[in-house]
Design a protein around this motif. Structure first.
Motif, short mmCIF file in Angstrom:
data_model
loop_
_atom_site.label_atom_id
_atom_site.label_comp_id
_atom_site.label_asym_id
_atom_site.label_seq_id
_atom_site.Cartn_x
_atom_site.Cartn_y
_atom_site.Cartn_z
N ILE A 17 3.36 5.70 -3.14
CA ILE A 17 4.57 6.41 -3.58
C ILE A 17 4.74 6.31 -5.09
O ILE A 17 5.07 7.32 -5.76
CB ILE A 17 5.81 5.86 -2.85
N ILE A 18 4.52 5.13 -5.66
CA ILE A 18 4.68 4.96 -7.11
C ILE A 18 3.72 5.85 -7.88
O ILE A 18 4.10 6.51 -8.87
CB ILE A 18 4.48 3.48 -7.50
N CYS A 19 2.46 5.89 -7.45
CA CYS A 19 1.48 6.75 -8.13
C CYS A 19 1.80 8.23 -7.92
O CYS A 19 1.57 9.05 -8.82
CB CYS A 19 0.08 6.43 -7.65
N LEU A 60 0.83 -1.21 0.00
CA LEU A 60 0.00 0.00 0.00
C LEU A 60 0.86 1.26 0.00
O LEU A 60 0.58 2.22 -0.72
CB LEU A 60 -0.94 -0.01 1.20
N LEU A 61 1.91 1.25 0.80
CA LEU A 61 2.84 2.38 0.80
C LEU A 61 3.51 2.51 -0.55
O LEU A 61 3.64 3.62 -1.09
CB LEU A 61 3.89 2.21 1.90
N SER A 102 -4.90 8.62 -3.81
CA SER A 102 -4.14 9.55 -2.96
C SER A 102 -2.81 9.90 -3.62
O SER A 102 -2.41 11.07 -3.69
CB SER A 102 -3.90 8.94 -1.58
N GLY A 103 -2.10 8.88 -4.10
CA GLY A 103 -0.83 9.12 -4.77
C GLY A 103 -0.99 9.93 -6.04
O GLY A 103 -0.21 10.85 -6.31
N CYS A 104 -2.03 9.62 -6.81
CA CYS A 104 -2.25 10.35 -8.07
C CYS A 104 -2.49 11.83 -7.84
O CYS A 104 -2.08 12.68 -8.65
CB CYS A 104 -3.43 9.75 -8.82
N PRO A 160 3.60 17.37 5.27
CA PRO A 160 3.07 16.60 6.42
C PRO A 160 1.97 15.63 6.02
O PRO A 160 1.90 14.51 6.54
CB PRO A 160 2.52 17.70 7.34
N ALA A 161 1.08 16.03 5.09
CA ALA A 161 -0.01 15.15 4.65
C ALA A 161 0.55 13.89 4.00
O ALA A 161 0.05 12.78 4.22
CB ALA A 161 -0.93 15.89 3.68
N PHE A 162 1.59 14.05 3.19
CA PHE A 162 2.21 12.92 2.51
C PHE A 162 2.82 11.95 3.52
O PHE A 162 2.64 10.73 3.42
CB PHE A 162 3.28 13.42 1.54
#
Length: 474
Positions: A116-118, A111-112, A159-161, A198-200
């Protein structure tokens, strides 16, 4: 003879908003009628109010057309991404990414990794749609193979996108927000970093913890192994299958226009389907429009990969056109302006001003159906309050992204919400609770506003304070 036009009254605005919400609930939840018809019905509801306050049919039609025109780029991107998804699946690009992802990513940290990848993909390309349609689909396949809840995987992907959609200098929403707020692009990005950083980190930590909660020990890899076996049996899986993805990401990173680049990537997918997957030339080309049909023998993989092609996006496009029409009508007859003027009268400090900007952006998505509408409503209607309170416009641009860009996938009928649900195969209401980065951006922005942290003031603010002190001394 045309009556004198006026702004709608608060009861008239309330009637429209309550009726809009009620129609959406009855059509979609109660009677299971298509959301497209719900949005079309609201056109006539808003037109009744428009006629009452003095607008002609012609003027309101122009409002609809302007709303659609303002969101037309999103429609073209949807068409392009639909074509790309279809050929990248048929060409073995997405299946190869899923295969190699399953072989190298540990289930507990998946999931992490997906988040990060997206995020990296979206920062490099500047498009949340393109990132979800390529890396996002691959991550969905990997996550499902690990037995993770599909809605949670979608939350990590989206979220990543939206990290890149919000932060990338290549993102159209980032550039548009800076321009409308009259802020230098780099300064706008720097301002967002104090919220997004901070959100990331917090969102990444939550996705990491979730991976260990949902997968015990090393995880059951039997489903992942059967998925890899089915993919390798059905597709030619090789490292060179990923070349089109590298080419497209590189071209977007070089600031080439997104629509022709995505369409070029889709054409490369057709070429790969013909050269490496044994698809007939005309069929490989036709996949751009119709998409392909996958029968790998693994049900959830077939459900995930049987998508793509321009026709796959037609229902989404119709929905977005109707939603853009709603936004255009509401803007034309002044409904959105009345809402925001009421909030402006209440906003007399940085915290309240931040909150009104975020609410204005969400209203733009909820009633306008597109990120472009939300950015306009958040920035142009609340900007005068920032100037009145001498708050630096970098705060305006940052809050506009928090209320507009990141809330887009939370609304089921917005362009972002519809696209993500259709592309990833998960309903908006299912994945919304897991949009942790997006919610954190909103929450941190509001906290900063009410605690006066990272709220910068213009020089005029300091001069005004000095003048007040001098007046008191005199």
């Amino acid at each position: 003879m045309t009556k004198d036009r006026r702004l709608p009254t608060l009861p008239e605005v309330s009637f429209v908003l309550i009726s809009f919400t009620l129609i959406m609930y009855l059509f979609v939840v109660q009677f299971e009628i298509s959301i497209q018809l719900a949005l079309l019905t609201t056109w006539f509801l808003i037109m009744l109010v428009g006629l009452r306050i003095g607008y002609s049919y012609k003027e309101m039609q122009n409002g609809i057309l302007k709303g659609i025109y303002d969101g037309s780029e999103a429609v073209l991107i949807l068409i392009s991404v639909g074509a790309l998804i279809g050929t990248w699946i048929a060409g073995g690009i997405v299946p190869s990414i899923i295969y190699y992802g399953l072989s190298i990513i540990h289930p507990n940290i998946f999931l992490l990794a997906a988040f990060i990848i997206c995020a990296i993909t979206s920062i490099a390309t500047g498009t949340s749609f393109g990132s979800a349609g390529t890396a996002g689909i691959a991550m969905m396949g990997i996550g499902a193979s690990f037995g993770l809840p599909i809605a949670l995987v979608a939350g990590a992907v989206i979220s990543g996108c939206y990290v890149g959609d919000k932060l990338s200098p290549l993102s159209d929403t980032t550039v548009m927000t800076a321009s409308l707020s009259k802020v230098n692009l780099i300064e706008h990005i720097k301002s967002m970093l104090v919220v997004s950083g901070p959100a990331f980190l917090i969102a990444g930590t939550l996705f990491l913890i979730s991976g260990f909660i949902f997968i015990d020990g090393s995880g059951d890899l039997s489903q992942a192994e059967s998925t890899m076996s089915a993919l390798s049996d059905y597709f030619n899986v090789s490292w060179y299958m990923i070349i089109p993805a590298i080419v497209v990401i590189a071209m977007l990173a070089l600031k080439m226009p997104s629509i022709p680049v995505i369409l070029f990537g889709a054409l490369l997918g057709s070429v790969w389907a013909f050269l490496f997957q044994g698809v007939a030339p005309l069929q490989a080309f036709n996949i751009l429009y119709t998409g392909g049909e996958i029968a790998s023998g693994v049900e959830f993989i077939d459900n995930l990969l049987n998508r793509g092609g321009i026709t796959f996006m037609l229902n989404v496009i119709v929905l977005i056109l109707f939603a853009l029409g709603v936004g255009g009508l509401m803007e034309k007859i002044g409904i959105l302006r009345v809402i925001c003027l009421k909030m402006l009268a209440w906003a007399d400090n940085a915290g309240k001003t931040t909150l009104t900007t975020i609410i204005s952006g969400f209203f733009g998505n909820f009633f306008g159906g597109a990120a472009y509408v939300s950015i306009i409503t958040a920035s142009k209607i609340t900007e005068e309050n920032y100037d009145r309170l001498n708050i630096d416009r970098r705060v305006l641009s940052r809050n506009t992204e928090a209320g507009g860009t990141v809330t887009t996938p939370m609304v089921p009928w917005s362009d972002g919400g519809v696209f993500m649900a259709a592309t990833l195969g998960v309903s908006t209401l299912a994945y919304v609770p897991f949009l942790w980065f997006n919610f954190l951006v909103v929450a941190i922005s509001i906290i900063y506003g009410f605690t006066n942290k990272f709220i910068w003031y213009t020089k005029e603010k300091d001069d005004h304070a000095d003048n007040q002190k001098e007046a008191v001394n005199l």
